[in-house]
Design an enzyme around this catalytic site. Structure first.
Site, PDB file in Angstrom:
ATOM      1  N   GLU A 233      89.652  98.453  39.958  1.00 48.56           N
ATOM      2  CA  GLU A 233      89.578  99.867  40.470  1.00 48.56           C
ATOM      3  C   GLU A 233      88.829 100.171  41.707  1.00 48.56           C
ATOM      4  OE1 GLU A 233      88.792  98.445  37.750  1.00 48.56           O
ATOM      5  OE2 GLU A 233      88.766  99.703  36.132  1.00 48.56           O
TER       6      GLU A 233
ATOM      7  N   CYS B  64      83.245 101.555  36.198  1.00 47.50           N
ATOM      8  CA  CYS B  64      84.319 102.123  36.984  1.00 47.50           C
ATOM      9  C   CYS B  64      84.754 103.508  36.696  1.00 47.50           C
ATOM     10  CB  CYS B  64      85.521 101.173  36.717  1.00 47.50           C
ATOM     11  SG  CYS B  64      85.493  99.645  37.428  1.00 47.50           S
TER      12      CYS B  64
ATOM     13  N   TRP C 199     110.571  60.983  32.417  1.00 47.42           N
ATOM     14  CA  TRP C 199     110.504  62.652  32.089  1.00 47.42           C
ATOM     15  C   TRP C 199     111.479  63.052  30.974  1.00 47.42           C
ATOM     16  CZ3 TRP C 199     106.541  64.427  34.536  1.00 47.42           C
ATOM     17  CH2 TRP C 199     106.284  63.851  36.031  1.00 47.42           C
TER      18      TRP C 199
ATOM     19  N   ARG D 243      99.602  75.573  33.974  1.00 44.93           N
ATOM     20  CA  ARG D 243      98.347  74.911  34.211  1.00 44.93           C
ATOM     21  C   ARG D 243      97.414  75.862  35.031  1.00 44.93           C
ATOM     22  NH1 ARG D 243     100.620  69.037  35.346  1.00 44.93           N
ATOM     23  NH2 ARG D 243     100.814  68.362  33.139  1.00 44.93           N
TER      24      ARG D 243
ATOM     25  N   GLU E 222      97.762  69.338  25.969  1.00 51.86           N
ATOM     26  CA  GLU E 222      99.184  68.611  26.330  1.00 51.86           C
ATOM     27  C   GLU E 222      98.897  67.224  25.906  1.00 51.86           C
ATOM     28  OE1 GLU E 222     100.994  68.971  30.065  1.00 51.86           O
ATOM     29  OE2 GLU E 222      99.575  70.393  30.879  1.00 51.86           O
TER      30      GLU E 222
ATOM     31  N   GLY F 165      99.045  64.269  22.717  1.00 54.61           N
ATOM     32  CA  GLY F 165      99.972  63.830  21.693  1.00 54.61           C
ATOM     33  C   GLY F 165      99.869  64.267  20.390  1.00 54.61           C
TER      34      GLY F 165
ATOM     35  N   LEU G  76      96.363  64.241  17.892  1.00 52.80           N
ATOM     36  CA  LEU G  76      95.369  65.164  18.462  1.00 52.80           C
ATOM     37  C   LEU G  76      96.002  66.574  17.947  1.00 52.80           C
ATOM     38  CD1 LEU G  76      92.712  65.816  19.420  1.00 52.80           C
ATOM     39  CD2 LEU G  76      93.489  65.342  21.849  1.00 52.80           C
TER      40      LEU G  76
HETATM   41  N1  LIG Z   1      88.342  96.434  34.808  1.00 53.53           N
HETATM   42  C1  LIG Z   1      87.660  95.140  35.038  1.00 53.53           C
HETATM   43  C2  LIG Z   1      86.947  94.705  33.832  1.00 53.53           C
HETATM   44  N2  LIG Z   1      86.676  95.369  32.747  1.00 53.53           N
HETATM   45  C3  LIG Z   1      85.809  94.982  31.727  1.00 53.53           C
HETATM   46  O1  LIG Z   1      84.471  94.619  32.191  1.00 53.53           O
HETATM   47  C4  LIG Z   1      83.813  93.503  31.655  1.00 53.53           C
HETATM   48  C5  LIG Z   1      83.024  92.675  32.498  1.00 53.53           C
HETATM   49  O2  LIG Z   1      82.288  93.442  33.130  1.00 53.53           O
HETATM   50  P1  LIG Z   1      81.369  92.744  34.350  1.00 53.53           P
HETATM   51  O3  LIG Z   1      80.468  91.504  33.637  1.00 53.53           O
HETATM   52  O4  LIG Z   1      80.501  93.936  34.680  1.00 53.53           O
HETATM   53  O5  LIG Z   1      82.293  92.375  35.458  1.00 53.53           O
HETATM   54  C6  LIG Z   1      85.142  92.859  31.283  1.00 53.53           C
HETATM   55  O6  LIG Z   1      84.876  91.914  30.175  1.00 53.53           O
HETATM   56  C7  LIG Z   1      86.181  94.040  30.685  1.00 53.53           C
HETATM   57  O7  LIG Z   1      85.864  94.441  29.506  1.00 53.53           O
HETATM   58  N3  LIG Z   1      86.458  93.637  33.970  1.00 53.53           N
HETATM   59  C8  LIG Z   1      86.893  92.720  35.322  1.00 53.53           C
HETATM   60  O8  LIG Z   1      86.202  91.749  35.219  1.00 53.53           O
HETATM   61  N4  LIG Z   1      87.543  93.258  36.097  1.00 53.53           N
HETATM   62  C9  LIG Z   1      87.998  94.696  36.132  1.00 53.53           C
HETATM   63  O9  LIG Z   1      88.913  94.710  36.827  1.00 53.53           O
HETATM   64 ZN   LIG Z   2      85.033  98.021  35.768  1.00 57.90          ZN
END
Ligand SMILES: Nc1c(N[C@@H]2O[C@H](COP(=O)(O)O)[C@@H](O)[C@H]2O)[nH]c(=O)[nH]c1=O
Ligand SMILES: [Zn+2]
Length: 392
Positions: A83, A115, A201, A215, A319, A321, A324
């Site tokens: 945001e 935010c 493959w 990955r 990934e 066998g 595991l």
């Molecule tokens: N909008 C949004 C998130 N929103 C919330 O913020 C938390 C992480 O907070 P902080 O450790 O302050 O970066 C994340 O676990 C999620 O719940 N986090 C993000 O990294 N990116 C973003 O765009």
């Molecule tokens: Zn945020």
């Protein structure tokens, strides 16, 4: 972008319980414009694929009078949220705008300020949210704060797609473990290699490209010592612009080749888990090459997942066998299966199969997958599904 007529979605009920795995919002009439903007948010979010853990992938789009005036995504943990980037790009045009964001805006002081406050200060009129944040620090609080400030909030637009992109993050938050994905490629008669162990493959090039993308989206990829010996894999995303996962080898004995592609850590890091008592000389040789080596008293998939959780990982690709894989399933280290099926026959009673002995004695004990989908990838078929949550 053309200006679209304002169609206001009907009011939405606030989800009762944000901590569930299935989509929580059903009552929403999103118009095509809302959907298109949310899908754009997901496209932006995916630009940081594999790079945000333990944080989610999030994208945001600011719209003023039907026109996109700012876009942003969360590039990695510790950096500003989606945001903030989108508001910055919009500048003064954020005032009175509608912002689309794939995850509920946060309302807490973490590594970055909330935010919700940034949106209020920027003067946005409406916030369209893809999904509620399952993080207990947020979990509805962000939307409540925005509503309290008089901002219109709509939630649930393209919710299923938003949850799919962040399924690893959601699993991590709900279960304090990374999401475990078991991926394998087998022939139509259920073999992953010939009786002599040759396995390259099984699938076609398109399926292999799909695995490379997978990955790039995962934090780690795990194999056993046998795979190192038999296949000498790279386990990278084979794309210099994409993220590479941490390549993890589980080997009790360290009875492994001195030369292996995984010991070359210039392109991607490698971590070897072993047991106390394995060769110190071999461990030192690996460390000298830049490979991280960790010893456990008794090495299990469960312990590996605990360690990878503590490292901040959201999704781990198995990934390995069959032996595991069976252990990983039995210990609850796997929640999702991705099976590529190639229209080939290998035959043989002893040719290896993707999942070893689970100790089942009756078909009634077979593990049924849920939320199953089938997709054609080149000349192969990809079956995806989730193990029932009782296996944990
Ligand atoms: N909008 C949004 C998130 N929103 C919330 O913020 C938390 C992480 O907070 P902080 O450790 O302050 O970066 C994340 O676990 C999620 O719940 N986090 C993000 O990294 N990116 C973003 O765009
Ligand atoms: Zn945020």
């Amino acid at each position: 972008m053309d200006k679209l007529p304002e169609i206001s979605p009907t009011s939405l009920s606030f989800p009762q319980d944000p901590l569930v795995e299935e989509p929580v919002v059903t009552e929403i009439i999103a118009n095509d414009f809302d959907s298109a903007m949310m899908l754009r948010c997901l496209e932006l979010a995916a630009m940081a694929l594999g790079q945000t853990s333990p944080n989610p992938l999030v994208g945001a789009v600011v719209v003023q009078n039907g026109e996109v005036v700012g876009e942003g995504f969360h590039p990695r943990a510790g950096e500003p949220h989606a945001e903030v980037f989108a508001l910055k790009a919009a500048g003064e045009r954020a005032r009175g705008s509608t912002i689309y964001v794939s995850l509920e805006p946060c309302n807490h002081y973490g590594r970055t300020p909330p935010c919700s406050e940034a949106l209020i200060n920027a003067g946005v009129s409406k916030v369209v949210v893809g999904m509620v944040d399952p993080n207990p620090l947020v979990a509805g609080g962000g939307m409540a704060r925005l509503r309290a400030a008089g901002i219109e909030v709509v939630v649930g637009v393209e919710e299923a797609a938003c949850r799919r992109l962040n399924e690893g993050f959601i699993h991590r938050i709900l279960y304090q473990r990374p999401l475990g994905i078991l991926k394998y490629a087998m022939t139509l008669d259920g073999k992953i290699a010939t009786t002599s162990g040759h396995s390259t493959w099984v699938t076609n090039q398109d399926a292999r490209t799909e695995v490379h993308r997978l990955r790039a989206a995962c934090d780690a990829v795990v194999v056993g010592g046998n795979t190192v010996i038999q296949d000498n894999p790279y386990l990278t995303s084979h794309n210099s612009n994409a993220h590479n996962p941490l390549r993890v080898v589980m080997s009790r004995s360290l009875n492994l080749p001195e030369q292996a592609r995984l010991w070359d850590t210039r392109e991607a890091p490698t971590l070897v888990f072993t047991e106390v008592g394995s060769s110190q000389t071999f461990q030192n040789m690996l460390r000298e090459k830049g490979v991280e080596v960790l010893e456990f008293r008794s090495l299990t998939p469960e312990q590996v997942m605990t360690h990878l959780y503590e490292r901040g990982f959201c999704s781990v690709l198995w990934e390995c066998g069959g032996i595991l894989a069976a252990n990983a399933i039995a210990q609850g280290a796997v929640q999702k299966i991705m099976a590529f099926i190639a229209p080939k026959i290998i035959g043989g009673n002893h040719a290896p199969t993707p999942v070893g002995d689970l100790g089942l004695t009756s078909m009634t004990q077979a593990l049924p997958l849920e939320r199953v989908s089938w997709r054609i990838v080149g000349s192969d078929c990809l079956v995806e599904g989730y193990l029932p949550s009782v296996i944990k």
